[in-house]
Design an enzyme around this catalytic site. Structure first.
Site, PDB file in Angstrom:
ATOM      1  N   GLU A  18       0.838  -1.201   0.000  1.00  0.00           N
ATOM      2  CA  GLU A  18       0.000   0.000   0.000  1.00  0.00           C
ATOM      3  C   GLU A  18       0.878   1.258   0.000  1.00  0.00           C
ATOM      4  O   GLU A  18       2.088   1.193   0.172  1.00  0.00           O
ATOM      5  CB  GLU A  18      -0.877   0.018   1.256  1.00  0.00           C
ATOM      6  CG  GLU A  18      -2.322  -0.377   1.026  1.00  0.00           C
ATOM      7  CD  GLU A  18      -3.157   0.774   0.483  1.00  0.00           C
ATOM      8  OE1 GLU A  18      -2.581   1.807   0.042  1.00  0.00           O
ATOM      9  OE2 GLU A  18      -4.393   0.650   0.483  1.00  0.00           O
ATOM     10  N   ARG A 118      -6.738  -0.057  13.626  1.00  0.00           N
ATOM     11  CA  ARG A 118      -5.381   0.292  13.201  1.00  0.00           C
ATOM     12  C   ARG A 118      -5.427   1.466  12.245  1.00  0.00           C
ATOM     13  O   ARG A 118      -6.472   1.809  11.685  1.00  0.00           O
ATOM     14  CB  ARG A 118      -4.715  -0.893  12.500  1.00  0.00           C
ATOM     15  CG  ARG A 118      -5.386  -1.318  11.193  1.00  0.00           C
ATOM     16  CD  ARG A 118      -4.498  -2.256  10.409  1.00  0.00           C
ATOM     17  NE  ARG A 118      -5.120  -2.775   9.199  1.00  0.00           N
ATOM     18  CZ  ARG A 118      -5.189  -2.137   8.030  1.00  0.00           C
ATOM     19  NH1 ARG A 118      -4.696  -0.914   7.920  1.00  0.00           N
ATOM     20  NH2 ARG A 118      -5.741  -2.697   6.976  1.00  0.00           N
ATOM     21  N   ASN A 120      -4.734   3.281   8.723  1.00  0.00           N
ATOM     22  CA  ASN A 120      -4.792   2.860   7.331  1.00  0.00           C
ATOM     23  C   ASN A 120      -4.129   3.939   6.469  1.00  0.00           C
ATOM     24  O   ASN A 120      -3.024   4.375   6.797  1.00  0.00           O
ATOM     25  CB  ASN A 120      -6.236   2.575   6.916  1.00  0.00           C
ATOM     26  CG  ASN A 120      -6.325   1.655   5.716  1.00  0.00           C
ATOM     27  OD1 ASN A 120      -5.559   0.685   5.612  1.00  0.00           O
ATOM     28  ND2 ASN A 120      -7.246   1.916   4.817  1.00  0.00           N
ATOM     29  N   ASN A 165      -9.732   5.538   3.499  1.00  0.00           N
ATOM     30  CA  ASN A 165      -8.767   5.199   2.456  1.00  0.00           C
ATOM     31  C   ASN A 165      -8.295   6.450   1.720  1.00  0.00           C
ATOM     32  O   ASN A 165      -7.916   7.430   2.342  1.00  0.00           O
ATOM     33  CB  ASN A 165      -9.345   4.139   1.521  1.00  0.00           C
ATOM     34  CG  ASN A 165      -8.598   2.830   1.634  1.00  0.00           C
ATOM     35  OD1 ASN A 165      -7.373   2.801   1.674  1.00  0.00           O
ATOM     36  ND2 ASN A 165      -9.321   1.729   1.703  1.00  0.00           N
ATOM     37  N   ASP A 213      -9.956   2.418  -3.298  1.00  0.00           N
ATOM     38  CA  ASP A 213      -8.930   2.253  -2.277  1.00  0.00           C
ATOM     39  C   ASP A 213      -8.071   3.524  -2.288  1.00  0.00           C
ATOM     40  O   ASP A 213      -8.594   4.616  -2.179  1.00  0.00           O
ATOM     41  CB  ASP A 213      -8.124   0.976  -2.549  1.00  0.00           C
ATOM     42  CG  ASP A 213      -7.482   0.410  -1.299  1.00  0.00           C
ATOM     43  OD1 ASP A 213      -6.858   1.182  -0.550  1.00  0.00           O
ATOM     44  OD2 ASP A 213      -7.574  -0.808  -1.061  1.00  0.00           O
TER      45      ASP A 213
END
Length: 307
Positions: A18, A118, A120, A165, A213
């Site tokens: 990512e 968590r 991102n 995101n 995303d």
């Protein structure tokens, strides 16, 4: 509309790669593997002609930082350090010092409801503030949030987010593009470059398959969106019209960024996470990074203002 195809680079597959990020100062690419707690740095080779006539690039891995918790994103700091969103914390890491000596700048206060969460995706705005989002490990609806970190501390901008995101700004900094993935769309806010305040949220682009995303914005204001479950990156004009479709031979496309000395190479990250054995056999390059040259250039990478 442009139809393009991305080709794989050399690094071995990751579980959930990512957050690609081009370091203009060092002319290197950074990205993370979230569940493995890794931050990678690599050199991007010059393009060469592939067997099908397309231009190919390779990434030569230079270094990897390993953390004891999931790493959602990495950002550059004005001081030359790295800012890593890991677990619930924002860590300032000197690259020539051990990870164990990282300094915690702030930490999100997660609700005491027993639901693990968590960090991102994250990105730095044109004024040097970091925006970073969270999510629950089990993707529970509404369990995440969007935060802003700057010299005054950590502020919650949005709550009741499911999977925070993609983040990106228009070239003049007056618009923020944002994806809460399960909504199936990218939204746009009016953004105050002076204060970092958000207002006037509205839908910008609705996807016809998969979910949005990570994303990036090019120098013409077009928004390039990685489509998880769609095997593609879609580019939209500032008006929300579809401009380009980049085919990626991996269904779980996670993010994208412009890289290279001219910032004209689109680097795309993908994942093996969530793929069963049959899909993994059908997608042998899943989890790797991909590249294409789409005829656009990216904006300069803004560092976090830590000095």
């Amino acid at each position: 509309m442009l139809h393009l195809r991305a080709v794989p680079c050399s690094p071995l597959p990751g579980r959930l790669t990512e957050g690609p990020l081009w370091d203009d100062r060092r002319q290197e690419l950074l990205w993370v593997d979230i569940p493995e707690g890794l931050v990678h740095r690599a050199a991007l080779t010059d393009g060469r002609d592939g067997s099908d006539g397309s231009e190919e690039h390779d990434l030569a891995l230079l270094a990897t930082l390993r953390f004891d918790r999931p790493v959602g994103a990495v950002a550059l700091c004005a001081s030359g350090a790295l800012l890593v969103a890991a677990g619930a914390s924002f860590l300032r890491v000197e690259e020539d010092r051990p990870v164990a000596e990282a300094v915690e700048l702030a930490a999100a206060e997660f609700p005491d409801d027993g639901l693990p969460r968590r960090m991102n995706d994250a990105a730095v705005d044109p004024a040097g503030r970091l925006l970073a989002g969270t999510m629950a490990f089990d993707e529970s609806p509404g369990a995440g949030a969007l935060y802003r970190l700057d010299g005054d501390g950590l502020v919650t901008l949005l709550d009741s987010v499911s999977i925070s995101n993609g983040l990106g700004w228009s070239p003049d900094g007056s618009r923020l593009y944002y994806a809460d993935s399960p909504t199936g769309r990218v939204d746009v806010f009016a953004y105050d470059p002076e204060t970092g305040a958000l207002s006037d949220r509205r839908p910008f682009a609705v996807l016809d398959r998969g979910v949005p995303d990570g994303l990036t914005v090019d120098s013409e204001g077009r928004v390039w969106v990685a489509v998880w479950g769609g095997g593609e990156v879609l580019a939209f004009t500032p008006e929300g019209t579809l401009h380009a479709r980049v085919e990626v031979p991996a269904s779980h496309v996670t993010s994208c960024a412009f890289a290279g000395p001219a910032r004209d190479v689109l680097v795309i990250t993908t994942a093996t996470a969530g793929l069963d054995e049959e899909r993994l056999r059908a997608e042998p390059d899943a989890g790797r990074l991909f590249v294409c040259r789409p005829g656009a250039t990216g904006l300069p990478t803004t560092p976090y203002a830590d000095r």
